[in-house]
Scaffold this motif. Structure first.
Motif, PDB file in Angstrom:
ATOM      1  N   LEU A 164      10.513  -6.037  -5.726  1.00  0.00           N
ATOM      2  CA  LEU A 164      10.292  -4.960  -6.648  1.00  0.00           C
ATOM      3  C   LEU A 164      11.317  -3.960  -6.484  1.00  0.00           C
ATOM      4  CD1 LEU A 164       6.465  -4.313  -6.368  1.00  0.00           C
ATOM      5  CD2 LEU A 164       7.654  -5.288  -8.460  1.00  0.00           C
ATOM      6  N   ILE A 165      11.665  -3.786  -5.338  1.00  0.00           N
ATOM      7  CA  ILE A 165      12.803  -2.819  -4.952  1.00  0.00           C
ATOM      8  C   ILE A 165      14.191  -3.356  -5.443  1.00  0.00           C
ATOM      9  CG2 ILE A 165      14.054  -2.021  -2.732  1.00  0.00           C
ATOM     10  CD1 ILE A 165      11.672  -2.449  -1.078  1.00  0.00           C
ATOM     11  N   LYS A 166      14.672  -4.658  -5.374  1.00  0.00           N
ATOM     12  CA  LYS A 166      15.530  -5.242  -5.933  1.00  0.00           C
ATOM     13  C   LYS A 166      15.823  -5.044  -7.382  1.00  0.00           C
ATOM     14  CE  LYS A 166      16.799  -8.653  -2.293  1.00  0.00           C
ATOM     15  NZ  LYS A 166      16.714 -10.096  -2.236  1.00  0.00           N
ATOM     16  N   GLN A 167      14.644  -4.999  -8.061  1.00  0.00           N
ATOM     17  CA  GLN A 167      14.427  -5.008  -9.636  1.00  0.00           C
ATOM     18  C   GLN A 167      14.295  -3.467  -9.876  1.00  0.00           C
ATOM     19  OE1 GLN A 167      14.862  -7.439 -11.672  1.00  0.00           O
ATOM     20  NE2 GLN A 167      15.200  -8.866  -9.927  1.00  0.00           N
ATOM     21  N   LYS A 168      14.374  -2.685  -8.957  1.00  0.00           N
ATOM     22  CA  LYS A 168      14.077  -1.193  -9.120  1.00  0.00           C
ATOM     23  C   LYS A 168      12.924  -0.787  -9.912  1.00  0.00           C
ATOM     24  CE  LYS A 168      19.278  -0.135  -9.198  1.00  0.00           C
ATOM     25  NZ  LYS A 168      20.381   0.439  -9.685  1.00  0.00           N
ATOM     26  N   ILE A 169      12.001  -1.383  -9.375  1.00  0.00           N
ATOM     27  CA  ILE A 169      10.593  -1.073 -10.235  1.00  0.00           C
ATOM     28  C   ILE A 169       9.511  -0.312  -8.958  1.00  0.00           C
ATOM     29  CG2 ILE A 169       8.487  -2.431 -11.143  1.00  0.00           C
ATOM     30  CD1 ILE A 169       9.759  -4.905 -11.637  1.00  0.00           C
ATOM     31  N   ASP A 170       9.369   0.846  -9.547  1.00  0.00           N
ATOM     32  CA  ASP A 170       8.667   1.852  -8.693  1.00  0.00           C
ATOM     33  C   ASP A 170       7.170   1.335  -8.629  1.00  0.00           C
ATOM     34  OD1 ASP A 170      11.011   3.165  -8.032  1.00  0.00           O
ATOM     35  OD2 ASP A 170      10.713   4.466 -10.108  1.00  0.00           O
ATOM     36  N   ASP A 171       6.703   1.032  -9.646  1.00  0.00           N
ATOM     37  CA  ASP A 171       5.363   0.605  -9.761  1.00  0.00           C
ATOM     38  C   ASP A 171       4.965  -0.578  -8.733  1.00  0.00           C
ATOM     39  OD1 ASP A 171       2.512   0.566 -10.377  1.00  0.00           O
ATOM     40  OD2 ASP A 171       2.919   0.182 -12.591  1.00  0.00           O
ATOM     41  N   LYS A 172       4.112  -0.270  -8.000  1.00  0.00           N
ATOM     42  CA  LYS A 172       3.684  -1.304  -7.023  1.00  0.00           C
ATOM     43  C   LYS A 172       2.255  -1.840  -7.231  1.00  0.00           C
ATOM     44  CE  LYS A 172       6.888   0.444  -3.377  1.00  0.00           C
ATOM     45  NZ  LYS A 172       7.934  -0.574  -3.529  1.00  0.00           N
ATOM     46  N   LYS A 173       1.947  -1.743  -8.368  1.00  0.00           N
ATOM     47  CA  LYS A 173       0.456  -2.102  -8.547  1.00  0.00           C
ATOM     48  C   LYS A 173       0.306  -3.603  -8.590  1.00  0.00           C
ATOM     49  CE  LYS A 173      -3.447  -1.226 -10.459  1.00  0.00           C
ATOM     50  NZ  LYS A 173      -4.651  -0.417  -9.912  1.00  0.00           N
ATOM     51  N   ALA A 174       1.532  -4.376  -8.826  1.00  0.00           N
ATOM     52  CA  ALA A 174       1.566  -5.903  -9.171  1.00  0.00           C
ATOM     53  C   ALA A 174       1.342  -6.514  -7.549  1.00  0.00           C
ATOM     54  CB  ALA A 174       3.020  -6.217  -9.438  1.00  0.00           C
ATOM     55  N   LEU A 175       1.353  -5.491  -6.524  1.00  0.00           N
ATOM     56  CA  LEU A 175       1.151  -6.111  -5.170  1.00  0.00           C
ATOM     57  C   LEU A 175      -0.031  -6.548  -4.820  1.00  0.00           C
ATOM     58  CD1 LEU A 175       3.514  -3.597  -2.958  1.00  0.00           C
ATOM     59  CD2 LEU A 175       4.022  -5.941  -3.762  1.00  0.00           C
ATOM     60  N   GLU A 176      -1.106  -5.920  -5.670  1.00  0.00           N
ATOM     61  CA  GLU A 176      -2.580  -6.310  -5.478  1.00  0.00           C
ATOM     62  C   GLU A 176      -2.626  -7.921  -5.712  1.00  0.00           C
ATOM     63  OE1 GLU A 176      -4.985  -4.083  -8.241  1.00  0.00           O
ATOM     64  OE2 GLU A 176      -4.539  -2.256  -7.493  1.00  0.00           O
ATOM     65  N   ASN A 177      -1.725  -8.237  -6.818  1.00  0.00           N
ATOM     66  CA  ASN A 177      -1.760  -9.814  -6.884  1.00  0.00           C
ATOM     67  C   ASN A 177      -1.671 -10.695  -5.753  1.00  0.00           C
ATOM     68  OD1 ASN A 177      -2.756  -9.176  -9.782  1.00  0.00           O
ATOM     69  ND2 ASN A 177      -0.547  -9.226 -10.271  1.00  0.00           N
ATOM     70  N   GLN A 178      -0.645 -10.125  -4.902  1.00  0.00           N
ATOM     71  CA  GLN A 178      -0.310 -10.877  -3.783  1.00  0.00           C
ATOM     72  C   GLN A 178      -1.205 -10.489  -2.686  1.00  0.00           C
ATOM     73  OE1 GLN A 178       2.333 -12.877  -4.078  1.00  0.00           O
ATOM     74  NE2 GLN A 178       2.345 -12.109  -6.198  1.00  0.00           N
ATOM     75  N   SER A 179      -1.850  -9.423  -2.595  1.00  0.00           N
ATOM     76  CA  SER A 179      -2.788  -9.192  -1.352  1.00  0.00           C
ATOM     77  C   SER A 179      -4.130  -9.684  -1.470  1.00  0.00           C
ATOM     78  CB  SER A 179      -2.880  -7.666  -1.163  1.00  0.00           C
ATOM     79  OG  SER A 179      -3.483  -6.848  -2.063  1.00  0.00           O
ATOM     80  N   GLY A 180      -4.670  -9.759  -2.974  1.00  0.00           N
ATOM     81  CA  GLY A 180      -5.868 -10.140  -3.020  1.00  0.00           C
ATOM     82  C   GLY A 180      -7.074  -8.827  -3.118  1.00  0.00           C
ATOM     83  N   TYR A 181      -6.330  -8.095  -2.886  1.00  0.00           N
ATOM     84  CA  TYR A 181      -7.169  -6.703  -2.900  1.00  0.00           C
ATOM     85  C   TYR A 181      -6.706  -5.638  -3.782  1.00  0.00           C
ATOM     86  CZ  TYR A 181      -9.795  -9.026   0.823  1.00  0.00           C
ATOM     87  OH  TYR A 181     -10.680  -9.972   1.463  1.00  0.00           O
ATOM     88  N   PRO A 182      -7.616  -4.588  -4.030  1.00  0.00           N
ATOM     89  CA  PRO A 182      -6.761  -3.772  -4.806  1.00  0.00           C
ATOM     90  C   PRO A 182      -6.149  -2.444  -4.203  1.00  0.00           C
ATOM     91  CG  PRO A 182      -9.172  -3.436  -4.682  1.00  0.00           C
ATOM     92  CD  PRO A 182      -8.995  -4.452  -4.034  1.00  0.00           C
ATOM     93  N   TYR A 183      -5.646  -2.787  -2.929  1.00  0.00           N
ATOM     94  CA  TYR A 183      -4.849  -2.003  -2.131  1.00  0.00           C
ATOM     95  C   TYR A 183      -3.842  -3.089  -1.246  1.00  0.00           C
ATOM     96  CZ  TYR A 183      -7.814  -3.817   1.853  1.00  0.00           C
ATOM     97  OH  TYR A 183      -8.201  -4.589   2.686  1.00  0.00           O
ATOM     98  N   TRP A 184      -2.661  -2.322  -0.768  1.00  0.00           N
ATOM     99  CA  TRP A 184      -1.784  -3.226   0.256  1.00  0.00           C
ATOM    100  C   TRP A 184      -1.127  -2.173   1.293  1.00  0.00           C
ATOM    101  CZ3 TRP A 184      -1.258  -1.316  -4.737  1.00  0.00           C
ATOM    102  CH2 TRP A 184      -0.358  -0.307  -5.034  1.00  0.00           C
ATOM    103  N   ASN A 185      -0.194  -3.158   1.837  1.00  0.00           N
ATOM    104  CA  ASN A 185       0.678  -2.163   3.145  1.00  0.00           C
ATOM    105  C   ASN A 185       1.876  -3.072   3.089  1.00  0.00           C
ATOM    106  OD1 ASN A 185       1.673  -1.534   5.777  1.00  0.00           O
ATOM    107  ND2 ASN A 185      -0.402  -0.742   6.167  1.00  0.00           N
ATOM    108  N   ILE A 186       2.839  -2.236   2.849  1.00  0.00           N
ATOM    109  CA  ILE A 186       4.380  -2.670   2.890  1.00  0.00           C
ATOM    110  C   ILE A 186       5.026  -2.354   4.153  1.00  0.00           C
ATOM    111  CG2 ILE A 186       4.625  -2.718   0.336  1.00  0.00           C
ATOM    112  CD1 ILE A 186       5.681  -0.056   0.349  1.00  0.00           C
TER     113      ILE A 186
END
Length: 724
Positions: free
Chosen positions: A61-83
């Motif tokens: 997301l950083i490389k693509q310059k995408i500020d919205d990190k909502k998509a990280l929910e798909n990776q974490s499996g929960y409606p929150y994350w820690n980067i």
């Protein structure tokens, strides 16, 4: 979850406070550290399996310059994350920099967890922890292999398998920790948590009768005082179980306490629920769901707790006679400012669905005051009236005493529905479960008993059966209502001009003592040189700390007011000389005589002065004639009322008011009448009256026998005491 495992986890976390925080924080502050770090440990444990995926996705997301990190929910499996690059366990790899790394770890969480951290005010504690050097030890304790705060099986240091901690089990842990901290800090009785068995009883009765009516689709469950979310969680679990998961249930709640709000929100995140459905703030003054209506609602609102902080958003001019209710949820009426529990009930009532087949069902816990406090026409009574007359009240269940943790007062579950079954229409069921409980081996705060699963099933069945038994009574709605009538009696006055009565007119009754003091000290010179004594009167008031309203003080310090009182006294003396000192026992004849005398003597007495003179020479006399107020057309006489004799009677709705009045009042007080303009309809529910069992007094012969037996047993003891 296994109670033994649950207790072990709670005991271990509880022990961390004494092991790590002692001498760093006062005991009352332990919860400010233990609760948020327990929440974070659980959130962290859920994220560990997907940590690398989240970090990789974030890099993309950083490389693509995408500020919205909502998509990280798909990776974490929960409606929150820690980067951040850290987990709880990897923080321990760098002891020297653990405090700095902890801040980076906290900053790595998604916005919804950031809000949880903010509500806990956790960052306020980090400096103290760093200065005391306890951060490493605290995190190490929470990562201990001897307890399992993760949703997966793990092995302890001995190679033994520790069972996973389910989301529901974690909820139990949160609630038990909060309960223990509340007990430790002597929290007030109104701030307590609902025992799980009470929640289960509420959910069973809420869902069981309509389980076959719940179809595929989404149903909304709401708790306006959701605390840490226990009721919502339990309701959803039971609803899914009883309907074989054929429907979807969404949870909504609101909580005013920032700490419990943070726990509830984190609990929703852990379960994969929508944390945005939990609103922060007071339900009473800031409705978080003004646009929504709900299928199922349940709550244990605070009772015996003031709503002063909410009053400005609810009503203008509260208690000043011209109040204007601003919030449409509470238009029916407002309870006493000292107890807002019924406002929570009316909030739920305002959110019922009226255009669906199922309608809405409500289960809510209240103390006894919600049943009977408040007079007819008052807010509490009007709220009960509104619910009962709309035929929404299905059932009230009296719970055992001492079943809550921090209060032993009687409590009751209300069941409210706008889709009553045919057999329930126009009726209310009362269930007396006061004696249905199982004793605890050890008290938990004030809680010394509980409901077993079997007892919950029993009470649910009694409710479903809807039959009269020893502990189940069924009454028509009208049974709880009454007409409060105001019984008036006539004013009876006798009158007589006496020297003492005339003398009293020198003083204004409102400031009699102060005027009498001044006249006693300064005499008739007051009327000639009042300015000379004005400062002395003020000094007297100040010295004796006498507080007067601005108006009465102005009168006391007014030469004109003194002169007016003197003129009234002189006028009364002239009237006495004209009329004489004969007593009159018919005020209706006395007043015309005084009026005529004033005209004959050409006295300058206005209506106010006349009223003052009459009041000074008249007194209440039960043997005097009734004072006539006016004569109506047709010859009907209207009498003045004696407010001191005014009384009220509560007439059951199923009885004719005038027949009742004739039977219960007139035969004892023949001159009484009903002021029809003051009649109010009220409602109250008294469990004591409905379930009262008469116990005849003991036989006098048995009592006497026991006394004689006691005398024999104690014979000679008195002599021994005296001789010693």
């Amino acid at each position: 979850m296994n109670p033994k495992v649950h207790n072990q986890i709670v005991s271990y976390i509880w022990s961390i406070a004494d092991d790590v925080l002692r001498d760093v924080f006062v005991r009352g502050k332990y919860r400010d550290i233990i609760l948020p770090f327990t929440v974070l440990r659980r959130l962290d444990a859920l994220l560990v399996p997907t940590k690398n995926k989240v970090l990789e996705a974030n890099t993309f997301l950083i490389k693509q310059k995408i500020d919205d990190k909502k998509a990280l929910e798909n990776q974490s499996g929960y409606p929150y994350w820690n980067i951040s690059n850290f987990t709880f366990e990897t923080l321990l790899n760098d002891a020297d920099n653990i405090d700095t790394n902890l801040e980076a770890y906290l900053d790595g969480y998604s916005p919804n967890v950031q809000e949880i951290i903010s509500k806990f005010k956790l960052r306020n504690q980090l400096v103290t922890m760093k200065e005391a050097g306890i951060t490493y030890l605290l995190i190490e304790k929470l990562c201990n292999k001897e307890i399992n705060l993760s949703p997966n099986e793990v092995k302890n240091s001995k190679g033994e398998v520790l069972p996973p901690l389910t989301n529901l089990g974690m909820g139990y842990v949160f609630e038990e920790l909060i309960r223990k901290f509340n007990e430790e800090n002597n929290e007030e009785a109104g701030e307590h948590f609902t025992p799980r068995e009470i929640i289960k009883l509420m959910t069973h009765i809420l869902f069981t009768p309509v389980k076959d009516k719940i179809k595929k689709g989404t149903y909304l469950i709401y708790d306006p005082a959701c605390g840490s979310g226990g009721m919502l969680t339990e309701a959803e679990q039971f609803a899914l179980e009883i309907t074989n998961s054929k429907a979807n249930f969404e949870l909504y709640g609101q909580e005013v306490n920032p700490e419990t709000y943070a726990i509830c929100t984190s609990d929703m995140l852990i379960k994969g629920e929508k944390s945005e459905n939990i609103k922060y703030g007071s339900t009473l003054s800031k409705d978080g769901f003004g646009h929504l209506h709900f299928d199922f609602m349940l709550s244990n609102p605070p009772y015996g707790k003031t709503w002063k902080l909410d009053v400005g958003e609810i009503v203008d001019e509260r208690g000043k006679g011209k109040e204007k209710i601003k919030d449409p949820r509470f238009q029916v009426g407002l309870p006493s400012i000292s107890d807002g529990q019924l406002l929570f009930l009316m909030n739920m009532v305002s959110k019922m669905k009226h255009n669906t087949e199922l309608g809405s069902r409500i289960a809510t816990v209240h103390n006894g005051s919600a049943l009977f406090t408040g007079d007819a026409g008052g807010g509490e009574s009007d709220i009960r009236k509104h619910i009962i007359e709309h035929d929404w009240l299905e059932c009230i269940i009296a719970l055992p005493k001492n079943i809550f943790y921090n209060t032993g007062i009687p409590t009751y579950v209300w069941i409210v529905s706008n889709r009553k079954a045919k057999e329930r229409k126009g009726k209310v069921q009362l269930i007396n479960a006061i004696e249905i409980y199982e004793k605890l081996r050890k008290n938990l705060g004030q809680k010394n008993c509980e409901l077993t699963s079997g007892q919950i099933d029993l009470l649910t069945q009694i409710y479903v059966d809807f039959k009269e038994t020893d502990i189940s009574k069924i009454y028509p709605n009208e049974y709880f209502g009454y007409n409060k009538i105001t019984v008036e009696r006539p004013l009876r006055l006798s009158s007589q001009f006496t020297a003492e009565a005339i003398k009293s007119l020198r003083y204004d009754n409102g400031i009699k003592d102060e005027m009498e003091w001044a006249y006693t000290h300064f005499g008739d010179d007051l009327y000639k040189n009042f300015k000379k004594y004005k400062d002395k009167i003020e000094a007297y008031l100040s010295k004796n700390e006498i507080k007067l309203s601005s108006k009465t003080k102005s009168n006391l310090l007014s030469a004109e007011h003194w002169e007016n009182q003197l003129e009234l006294m002189k006028a009364a003396k002239k009237l006495a000389d004209k009329i004489g000192d004969k007593p009159f026992h018919d005020y209706n004849k006395f007043v015309p005589l005084v009026d005529k005398a004033i005209k004959d003597l050409k006295l300058d007495v206005d209506a106010k002065g006349l009223k003052t003179i009459l009041a000074s020479v008249s007194w209440k006399d039960e043997d005097a004639e009734r004072v006539v107020s006016k004569m109506e057309k047709g010859g009907k006489v209207i009498y003045e009322t004696d407010s001191d004799l005014r009384d009220t009677e509560n007439v059951p709705l199923d009885q004719d008011i005038h027949e009742y009045f004739k039977r219960e009042v007139l035969q004892h007080i023949p001159d009484a009448w009903i002021d029809e303009s003051k009649t109010e309809k009220g409602y109250e529910i008294s469990f004591t009256r409905y379930f009262y069992n008469y116990v005849p007094p003991r036989n006098i012969e048995n009592i006497a026998t026991e006394i004689f037996e006691l005398e024999k047993e104690t014979e000679g003891i008195l002599n021994e005491i005296v001789n010693d």
